[in-house]
Design a protein around this motif. Structure first.
Motif, PDB file in Angstrom:
ATOM      1  N   ARG A   6       0.822  -1.017   0.205  1.00 41.36           N
ATOM      2  CA  ARG A   6      -0.381  -0.182   0.022  1.00 41.36           C
ATOM      3  C   ARG A   6       0.697   1.303   0.024  1.00 41.36           C
ATOM      4  NH1 ARG A   6      -3.981  -0.608   4.836  1.00 41.36           N
ATOM      5  NH2 ARG A   6      -5.088  -1.784   2.130  1.00 41.36           N
ATOM      6  N   GLU A   7       1.745   1.381   0.917  1.00 42.87           N
ATOM      7  CA  GLU A   7       3.158   2.739   1.293  1.00 42.87           C
ATOM      8  C   GLU A   7       4.026   2.725  -0.588  1.00 42.87           C
ATOM      9  OE1 GLU A   7       7.715   2.605   2.736  1.00 42.87           O
ATOM     10  OE2 GLU A   7       5.913   2.006   3.916  1.00 42.87           O
ATOM     11  N   LEU A   8       3.933   1.946  -0.855  1.00 41.43           N
ATOM     12  CA  LEU A   8       4.591   1.694  -1.853  1.00 41.43           C
ATOM     13  C   LEU A   8       3.717   2.085  -3.454  1.00 41.43           C
ATOM     14  CD1 LEU A   8       7.363  -1.083  -2.068  1.00 41.43           C
ATOM     15  CD2 LEU A   8       7.659   1.034  -2.444  1.00 41.43           C
ATOM     16  N   ARG A   9       2.484   1.418  -3.443  1.00 38.71           N
ATOM     17  CA  ARG A   9       1.703   1.860  -4.807  1.00 38.71           C
ATOM     18  C   ARG A   9       1.291   3.041  -4.044  1.00 38.71           C
ATOM     19  NH1 ARG A   9      -4.119   1.793  -3.932  1.00 38.71           N
ATOM     20  NH2 ARG A   9      -3.539   0.459  -2.130  1.00 38.71           N
ATOM     21  N   ALA A  10       0.643   4.071  -2.934  1.00 37.62           N
ATOM     22  CA  ALA A  10       0.447   5.377  -3.231  1.00 37.62           C
ATOM     23  C   ALA A  10       1.883   6.440  -3.175  1.00 37.62           C
ATOM     24  CB  ALA A  10       0.322   5.544  -1.253  1.00 37.62           C
ATOM     25  N   PRO A  40       1.067 -14.368  -1.387  1.00 37.85           N
ATOM     26  CA  PRO A  40       0.860 -14.221  -2.404  1.00 37.85           C
ATOM     27  C   PRO A  40       2.243 -15.624  -2.485  1.00 37.85           C
ATOM     28  CG  PRO A  40       1.999 -12.331  -1.401  1.00 37.85           C
ATOM     29  CD  PRO A  40       1.700 -12.529  -0.665  1.00 37.85           C
ATOM     30  N   SER A  41       2.008 -16.094  -3.749  1.00 43.62           N
ATOM     31  CA  SER A  41       2.761 -16.686  -4.222  1.00 43.62           C
ATOM     32  C   SER A  41       3.833 -16.783  -4.221  1.00 43.62           C
ATOM     33  CB  SER A  41       2.375 -17.837  -5.569  1.00 43.62           C
ATOM     34  OG  SER A  41       2.337 -16.934  -6.524  1.00 43.62           O
ATOM     35  N   LEU A  42       5.284 -17.479  -4.341  1.00 42.47           N
ATOM     36  CA  LEU A  42       6.526 -17.179  -4.788  1.00 42.47           C
ATOM     37  C   LEU A  42       6.556 -16.981  -5.611  1.00 42.47           C
ATOM     38  CD1 LEU A  42       9.112 -17.073  -2.668  1.00 42.47           C
ATOM     39  CD2 LEU A  42      10.070 -18.856  -3.887  1.00 42.47           C
ATOM     40  N   PRO A  43       6.306 -17.050  -7.283  1.00 42.42           N
ATOM     41  CA  PRO A  43       6.383 -16.204  -8.114  1.00 42.42           C
ATOM     42  C   PRO A  43       5.132 -14.839  -8.120  1.00 42.42           C
ATOM     43  CG  PRO A  43       5.829 -18.797  -9.096  1.00 42.42           C
ATOM     44  CD  PRO A  43       5.752 -17.967  -6.971  1.00 42.42           C
ATOM     45  N   LEU A  44       4.666 -14.532  -7.717  1.00 42.90           N
ATOM     46  CA  LEU A  44       3.718 -13.385  -7.635  1.00 42.90           C
ATOM     47  C   LEU A  44       4.638 -12.969  -6.929  1.00 42.90           C
ATOM     48  CD1 LEU A  44       1.892 -11.814  -8.286  1.00 42.90           C
ATOM     49  CD2 LEU A  44       0.176 -12.261  -5.796  1.00 42.90           C
ATOM     50  N   ALA A  45       5.578 -12.814  -5.543  1.00 42.01           N
ATOM     51  CA  ALA A  45       6.027 -11.811  -4.680  1.00 42.01           C
ATOM     52  C   ALA A  45       7.356 -11.738  -5.907  1.00 42.01           C
ATOM     53  CB  ALA A  45       6.231 -12.756  -4.043  1.00 42.01           C
ATOM     54  N   PHE A  46       7.518 -12.354  -6.840  1.00 43.57           N
ATOM     55  CA  PHE A  46       9.138 -11.714  -7.437  1.00 43.57           C
ATOM     56  C   PHE A  46       8.382 -11.006  -8.329  1.00 43.57           C
ATOM     57  CE2 PHE A  46      12.108 -15.561  -5.938  1.00 43.57           C
ATOM     58  CZ  PHE A  46      12.645 -15.212  -6.295  1.00 43.57           C
ATOM     59  N   LYS A  47       7.103 -11.065  -8.666  1.00 37.32           N
ATOM     60  CA  LYS A  47       6.488 -10.001  -9.613  1.00 37.32           C
ATOM     61  C   LYS A  47       6.713  -8.831  -8.487  1.00 37.32           C
ATOM     62  CE  LYS A  47       3.469 -10.744 -13.058  1.00 37.32           C
ATOM     63  NZ  LYS A  47       2.420 -11.941 -13.840  1.00 37.32           N
ATOM     64  N   ILE A  48       5.901  -8.688  -8.123  1.00 39.70           N
ATOM     65  CA  ILE A  48       5.767  -7.080  -7.194  1.00 39.70           C
ATOM     66  C   ILE A  48       7.064  -6.784  -7.188  1.00 39.70           C
ATOM     67  CG2 ILE A  48       4.725  -6.683  -5.050  1.00 39.70           C
ATOM     68  CD1 ILE A  48       3.013  -8.985  -5.126  1.00 39.70           C
ATOM     69  N   ALA A  49       7.640  -7.985  -6.340  1.00 38.37           N
ATOM     70  CA  ALA A  49       9.103  -7.298  -5.711  1.00 38.37           C
ATOM     71  C   ALA A  49       9.728  -6.455  -7.239  1.00 38.37           C
ATOM     72  CB  ALA A  49      10.027  -8.175  -5.132  1.00 38.37           C
ATOM     73  N   ALA A  50       9.355  -6.995  -8.768  1.00 36.81           N
ATOM     74  CA  ALA A  50      10.227  -6.334  -9.831  1.00 36.81           C
ATOM     75  C   ALA A  50       9.539  -5.357 -10.195  1.00 36.81           C
ATOM     76  CB  ALA A  50      10.280  -7.699 -10.959  1.00 36.81           C
ATOM     77  N   PHE A  52       7.848  -2.835  -8.346  1.00 36.73           N
ATOM     78  CA  PHE A  52       8.408  -1.826  -7.246  1.00 36.73           C
ATOM     79  C   PHE A  52      10.201  -1.903  -7.630  1.00 36.73           C
ATOM     80  CE2 PHE A  52       4.434  -2.797  -5.739  1.00 36.73           C
ATOM     81  CZ  PHE A  52       4.046  -1.957  -6.056  1.00 36.73           C
ATOM     82  N   GLY A  53      10.834  -2.777  -8.060  1.00 41.43           N
ATOM     83  CA  GLY A  53      12.219  -2.741  -8.061  1.00 41.43           C
ATOM     84  C   GLY A  53      12.410  -2.971  -7.224  1.00 41.43           C
ATOM     85  N   GLU A  54      12.390  -3.501  -5.821  1.00 41.95           N
ATOM     86  CA  GLU A  54      12.912  -3.603  -4.555  1.00 41.95           C
ATOM     87  C   GLU A  54      13.151  -5.292  -4.585  1.00 41.95           C
ATOM     88  OE1 GLU A  54      12.680  -1.624  -1.414  1.00 41.95           O
ATOM     89  OE2 GLU A  54      11.911   0.040  -2.542  1.00 41.95           O
TER      90      GLU A  54
END
Length: 71
Positions: A6-10, A40-50, A52-54
Motif C-alpha cells: 500500500r505504501e509503495l503503491r501510494a 502471495p505465491s513465491l512467483p507472484l512475490a517475485f513479480k511484485i518485487a520486480a 517495485f524494483g525492491e
C-alpha cells in the motif's frame, strides 16, 4: 505476513487496479495481500518485487505473531 504494498503503491499514485493490471492479477488479490488476508505465491512475490524494483525481503516481513520469540 505484513507488507509495504500500500505504501509503495501510494508513492507511485497507483490504484489497486493499476497494480493488479501490472501483475496480471485481480484488484481483489491486491486488496487481500495488502490487508494480510492472503500471502502471495513465491512467483507472484517475485513479480511484485520486480514491479517495485525492491528485493522481496524489502516488501514482505513476518507479523510479530509469526516470529518465534523463544529463539
Amino acid at each position: 505476513m505484513k507488507n509495504r504494498l500500500r505504501e509503495l503503491r501510494a508513492v507511485r499514485r497507483w490504484s489497486q487496479t493499476d497494480l493488479a493490471d501490472r501483475l496480471d492479477v485481480s484488484r481483489q488479490t491486491i486488496y487481500a495481500i495488502e490487508t494480510g488476508r492472503y500471502d502471495p505465491s513465491l512467483p507472484l512475490a517475485f513479480k511484485i518485487a520486480a514491479v517495485f524494483g525492491e528485493p522481496i525481503e524489502g516488501l514482505f516481513f513476518p507479523d510479530d505473531e509469526d516470529t518465534d520469540s523463544t529463539t
